[in-house]
Motif scaffolding. Sequence first.
Motif, PDB file in Angstrom:
ATOM      1  N   ILE A 219       0.836  -1.212   0.000  1.00 25.82           N
ATOM      2  CA  ILE A 219       0.000   0.000   0.000  1.00 25.82           C
ATOM      3  C   ILE A 219       0.864   1.252   0.000  1.00 25.82           C
ATOM      4  N   HIS A 220       1.996   1.177   0.708  1.00 26.82           N
ATOM      5  CA  HIS A 220       2.887   2.336   0.854  1.00 26.82           C
ATOM      6  C   HIS A 220       4.295   1.931   0.411  1.00 26.82           C
ATOM      7  N   PRO A 221       4.554   1.945  -0.901  1.00 27.02           N
ATOM      8  CA  PRO A 221       5.822   1.428  -1.448  1.00 27.02           C
ATOM      9  C   PRO A 221       7.067   2.216  -1.066  1.00 27.02           C
ATOM     10  N   HIS A 222       6.905   3.422  -0.526  1.00 25.54           N
ATOM     11  CA  HIS A 222       8.072   4.229  -0.167  1.00 25.54           C
ATOM     12  C   HIS A 222       8.519   3.990   1.280  1.00 25.54           C
ATOM     13  N   VAL A 223       7.929   2.996   1.935  1.00 24.41           N
ATOM     14  CA  VAL A 223       8.287   2.676   3.317  1.00 24.41           C
ATOM     15  C   VAL A 223       9.190   1.442   3.324  1.00 24.41           C
ATOM     16  N   ARG A 224      10.240   1.495   4.122  1.00 22.01           N
ATOM     17  CA  ARG A 224      11.180   0.376   4.251  1.00 22.01           C
ATOM     18  C   ARG A 224      11.190  -0.107   5.696  1.00 22.01           C
ATOM     19  N   PHE A 225      11.424  -1.408   5.865  1.00 25.48           N
ATOM     20  CA  PHE A 225      11.420  -2.008   7.192  1.00 25.48           C
ATOM     21  C   PHE A 225      12.748  -2.701   7.484  1.00 25.48           C
ATOM     22  N   ASN A 226      13.110  -2.653   8.757  1.00 27.87           N
ATOM     23  CA  ASN A 226      14.269  -3.408   9.251  1.00 27.87           C
ATOM     24  C   ASN A 226      13.786  -4.171  10.479  1.00 27.87           C
ATOM     25  N   ILE A 227      13.652  -5.501  10.361  1.00 24.94           N
ATOM     26  CA  ILE A 227      13.058  -6.318  11.419  1.00 24.94           C
ATOM     27  C   ILE A 227      14.045  -7.385  11.863  1.00 24.94           C
ATOM     28  N   SER A 228      14.245  -7.507  13.171  1.00 21.73           N
ATOM     29  CA  SER A 228      15.156  -8.528  13.693  1.00 21.73           C
ATOM     30  C   SER A 228      14.555  -9.191  14.924  1.00 21.73           C
ATOM     31  N   ALA A 229      14.863 -10.476  15.099  1.00 22.51           N
ATOM     32  CA  ALA A 229      14.403 -11.235  16.267  1.00 22.51           C
ATOM     33  C   ALA A 229      15.591 -11.479  17.190  1.00 22.51           C
ATOM     34  N   GLY A 230      15.369 -11.256  18.485  1.00 24.47           N
ATOM     35  CA  GLY A 230      16.445 -11.480  19.446  1.00 24.47           C
ATOM     36  C   GLY A 230      15.913 -11.679  20.851  1.00 24.47           C
ATOM     37  N   GLY A 231      14.595 -11.845  20.967  1.00 24.73           N
ATOM     38  CA  GLY A 231      13.970 -12.009  22.280  1.00 24.73           C
ATOM     39  C   GLY A 231      13.318 -10.717  22.743  1.00 24.73           C
ATOM     40  N   ALA A 232      12.291 -10.878  23.588  1.00 26.25           N
ATOM     41  CA  ALA A 232      11.545  -9.712  24.072  1.00 26.25           C
ATOM     42  C   ALA A 232      12.425  -8.754  24.863  1.00 26.25           C
ATOM     43  N   GLY A 233      13.394  -9.294  25.623  1.00 29.08           N
ATOM     44  CA  GLY A 233      14.286  -8.447  26.407  1.00 29.08           C
ATOM     45  C   GLY A 233      15.077  -7.503  25.530  1.00 29.08           C
ATOM     46  N   LYS A 234      15.558  -8.014  24.407  1.00 31.30           N
ATOM     47  CA  LYS A 234      16.294  -7.166  23.468  1.00 31.30           C
ATOM     48  C   LYS A 234      15.375  -6.125  22.848  1.00 31.30           C
ATOM     49  N   GLY A 235      14.141  -6.535  22.540  1.00 27.96           N
ATOM     50  CA  GLY A 235      13.204  -5.598  21.932  1.00 27.96           C
ATOM     51  C   GLY A 235      12.910  -4.416  22.828  1.00 27.96           C
ATOM     52  N   ILE A 236      12.655  -4.691  24.117  1.00 28.77           N
ATOM     53  CA  ILE A 236      12.335  -3.598  25.034  1.00 28.77           C
ATOM     54  C   ILE A 236      13.555  -2.718  25.281  1.00 28.77           C
ATOM     55  N   ALA A 237      14.738  -3.326  25.347  1.00 34.14           N
ATOM     56  CA  ALA A 237      15.969  -2.549  25.535  1.00 34.14           C
ATOM     57  C   ALA A 237      16.245  -1.673  24.320  1.00 34.14           C
ATOM     58  N   ASP A 238      16.053  -2.227  23.127  1.00 33.00           N
ATOM     59  CA  ASP A 238      16.322  -1.474  21.895  1.00 33.00           C
ATOM     60  C   ASP A 238      15.389  -0.278  21.740  1.00 33.00           C
ATOM     61  N   VAL A 239      14.102  -0.463  22.049  1.00 32.77           N
ATOM     62  CA  VAL A 239      13.171   0.644  21.855  1.00 32.77           C
ATOM     63  C   VAL A 239      13.379   1.733  22.904  1.00 32.77           C
TER      64      VAL A 239
END
Length: 326
Positions: free
Chosen positions: A65-85
């Motif tokens: 729907i929005h071709p000008h948007v790019r994503f960077n997605i990585s998995a590393g566990g919920a702990g890493k996700g909360i720390a990164d954000v």
Amino acid sequence: MGVTIKRYFIILFFSFITVFKITSCAPKVKNGYSKERGFEGNISLSGAFALYPLAVIWSEDFKKIHPHVRFNISAGGAGKGIADVLTGMVDIGLVSRDLHPQEVKKGAVPIIVAKDAVICTLNPANPNYKALLKRGLTREELAEIFASRKFKTWNQIDPQFTADPINVYVRSDAAGAAETWAKFFGRKQEDLQGVGIFGDPGIAQAIKDDKFGIGFNNINYVYNLKTNKVFDHIDVLPLDLNKNGQIEADEQFYGSLSDLTGAVAAGKYPAPPSRDLTFVTRNKTESLLLKEFISFVLQKQAQSQLLENGYVPLSETLINDELNKL
């Protein structure tokens, strides 16, 4: 020398004019949106293995729907996700557990996007496999395996089982699955004892390789989405919810992925270890792009993809509650 300096300033002047023209003609992007090109920019997500497959599916649909948007997605566990954000490393943390009070104080804002469950796993080659499927294990018995380690051989649980060792596998990374599994026993992830393995795929593989192994996994790493059945060399160990020493008809909902997600949706499978899956932002986001993406995953079309991918969609009331957070 004078000619060289003069030429340098002429080049510099025309370079400035060129840059000025390009900048003036470029669309003005504010918070990921411009009138000329619509939504554009980058969205980065990091965190729970449980949410990773879903985040990939949603990002691909959003880009259509929005071709000008790019994503960077990585998995590393919920702990890493909360720390990164919380440190500004990513825009959205993928979190599969309840937030800790100190995380909320630091500005973590959770938005529920789906539901799933953590399930107990074992190897079908276990000599007690058939008996375990008929009998199941209670929450208290599982606590004696994963937390106190009172039970070290199968026959210590029940004399009908063999005297073979119980090889326990837990998560080595800060994980929502581990936190949720421990919460089922009234414990924390640090209380879980066993061989530490990184990530959901790691524990699933450890169980497949060890006929005496027992662990816990997110649904998507146990069931094959194409067949609606469990993968080879791994299965679900049923919960004896009424503690009567046998799995009765109303406790038997592991035969297929559809049966299990239906039990989670109906509340037949307990919470925990069923749980909410959340997108977490640092403070209330002002980005128009992030708001649009989060709203997108809460819409009917995106939610309709959940069941076929091993997740449970949100109720209409809960969706409205989450949208109001934006």
